[in-house]
Design an enzyme around this catalytic site. Structure first.
Site, PDB file in Angstrom:
ATOM      1  N   TYR A 120      48.073  56.859  37.940  1.00 15.77           N
ATOM      2  CA  TYR A 120      48.720  55.060  38.307  1.00 15.77           C
ATOM      3  C   TYR A 120      50.089  56.494  37.591  1.00 15.77           C
ATOM      4  CZ  TYR A 120      46.053  51.626  39.051  1.00 15.77           C
ATOM      5  OH  TYR A 120      45.073  50.660  39.712  1.00 15.77           O
ATOM      6  N   ASP A 205      30.788  54.406  41.131  1.00 16.33           N
ATOM      7  CA  ASP A 205      30.438  53.726  42.704  1.00 16.33           C
ATOM      8  C   ASP A 205      28.766  52.799  41.081  1.00 16.33           C
ATOM      9  OD1 ASP A 205      29.147  56.188  42.221  1.00 16.33           O
ATOM     10  OD2 ASP A 205      29.525  56.605  44.258  1.00 16.33           O
ATOM     11  N   ASP A 233      37.967  44.344  36.431  1.00 12.50           N
ATOM     12  CA  ASP A 233      38.717  43.003  36.891  1.00 12.50           C
ATOM     13  C   ASP A 233      37.293  42.462  37.151  1.00 12.50           C
ATOM     14  OD1 ASP A 233      41.452  43.253  36.077  1.00 12.50           O
ATOM     15  OD2 ASP A 233      41.926  43.163  38.459  1.00 12.50           O
TER      16      ASP A 233
HETATM   17 MG    MG Z   1      44.603  44.830  37.176  1.00  8.27          MG
END
Ligand code: MG
Ligand code: NAI
Length: 332
Positions: A120, A205, A233
């Protein structure tokens, strides 16, 4: 001296849940000075800018900022706001509360997500009609800073178990991304070792499989940026929904607190949004400003209301935002 708290309601249900969180903060006779500032879609429509310079500067110079949500302009608001407070870690607790229909009621996990680099960091290029690339950035300094925070976090008993010897799990994919996640892993484990903090590791993973199968085995989880975004999330899904989850973006002498959810356009303006995520964000703000006991009292009040009601529609109830907020304040 009064702590200055910048309050940015933003769009949609931000205008409903942020006032609820402020009401909870006002229930304590702490010396807070609230400063309102604008950002989001409506601000962009009115001024041409989603995040006006005054708002950025207000957040940058405040002691802490409480933010609701922005609509289509979310990325233009939240990413610069995280920079304004120079946040290096995103704290995201995912706790299943009694009385809430959770997929995994035993979930009680806090994600500490690196908040500045990884994939990011913005180094994306379109090199040809066929080829786009992304440079993944990992520094020892940011990895160590996150790890130092994690060690302090567990030592202060702020993990789900509340034990100073709780330790943490570092999640990575250093078997494939040997250089970048290799560096992240090595630095985090070395800081843990220096602080005598017990650190396990898990490949991301494998973690994504094990978390939903057996969330009870995890407490504090330390992640690179993208992994932390996705995995937290996933944890949100285990505890019964977006209306419940708070988050904190912590910097060196500043921080930004926000519910994880967005503007909920489907219910905005009706006064029925669940204020829990915003109120729990206010609890994190209280703790950040050193009001640890007050933060815990807010959490206890929220726990009581979630278990006994009243509840908003997303949790199967019929109560309004104001009714739930009043019930929380009552319990304080
Ligand atoms: Mg998010
Ligand atoms: P959302 O979180 O706004 O809504 C998803 C679903 O959850 C909706 O059905 C909504 O009604 C429900 N929901 C969310 N919070 C709730 C609450 N407190 N009480 C009751 N129900 C709640 O996510 P969505 O629909 O993907 O995005 C809507 C807008 O929000 C978009 O414009 C998006 O860009 C923005 N957004 C902004 C964020 C931010 O400012 N940090 C984060 C996520 C989305």
């Amino acid at each position: 001296m009064a702590a200055e708290i910048v309050v940015i309601e933003g769009d949609g249900i931000g205008k409903e849940v942020v006032p609820a969180a402020v009401e909870v903060l006002e229930a304590f006779d702490s010396d807070f000075e609230f400063v309102e500032a604008d950002a989001g879609d409506a601000t962009k429509a009115a001024t041409g800018e989603a995040l006006p310079a005054e708002t950025f500067e207000a957040a940058a110079s405040a002691d802490a900022t409480l933010f609701g949500a922005a609509g289509e302009t979310a990325a233009d608001v939240i990413l610069p706001l995280r920079e304004a407070v120079e946040s290096f870690v995103n704290v995201r607790p995912a706790t299943a509360y009694p009385g809430v229909d959770a997929l995994r009621p035993e979930t009680d996990v806090v994600f500490l997500r690196e908040n500045t680099e990884g994939v990011y960091s913005g180094h994306e290029d379109r090199l040809s009609d066929d080829l786009s690339t992304l440079t993944r950035v990992v520094t020892s300094s940011a990895s160590r800073e996150l790890a130092e925070f994690a060690c302090e976090f567990v030592a202060d008993g702020r993990g789900p178990n509340g034990d100073a010897d709780e330790g943490f799990t570092v999640v990575h994919k250093a078997n494939v991304m040997r250089e970048t996640d290799g560096r992240f892993r090595e630095e985090v484990l070395s800081v843990a070792d220096e602080h005598d903090v017990d650190a396990d590791e898990e490949l991301m993973d494998a973690f994504a499989t094990k978390l939903p199968l057996d969330p009870g085995q995890y407490g504090v989880v330390v992640c690179p940026n993208l992994a932390g975004d996705v995995l937290s999330d996933l944890a949100a899904g285990l505890v019964g929904g977006l209306g419940l989850l708070p988050s904190a973006n912590i910097g060196h002498d500043n921080a930004l607190f926000e519910p994880v959810h967005g503007t909920a356009p489907d219910i905005a303006g009706e006064g029925i949004a669940n204020p829990t995520a915003a109120v729990l964000s206010a609890a994190l703000l209280l703790e950040y400003l050193g009001h640890v006991e007050e933060g815990q009292r807010v959490r206890d009040a929220v726990t009581g209301v979630l278990s006994d009601g009243p509840r908003t529609g997303d949790l199967g109830g019929e109560a309004t935002t104001d009714e739930v907020t009043a019930a929380i304040v009552d319990r304080l």
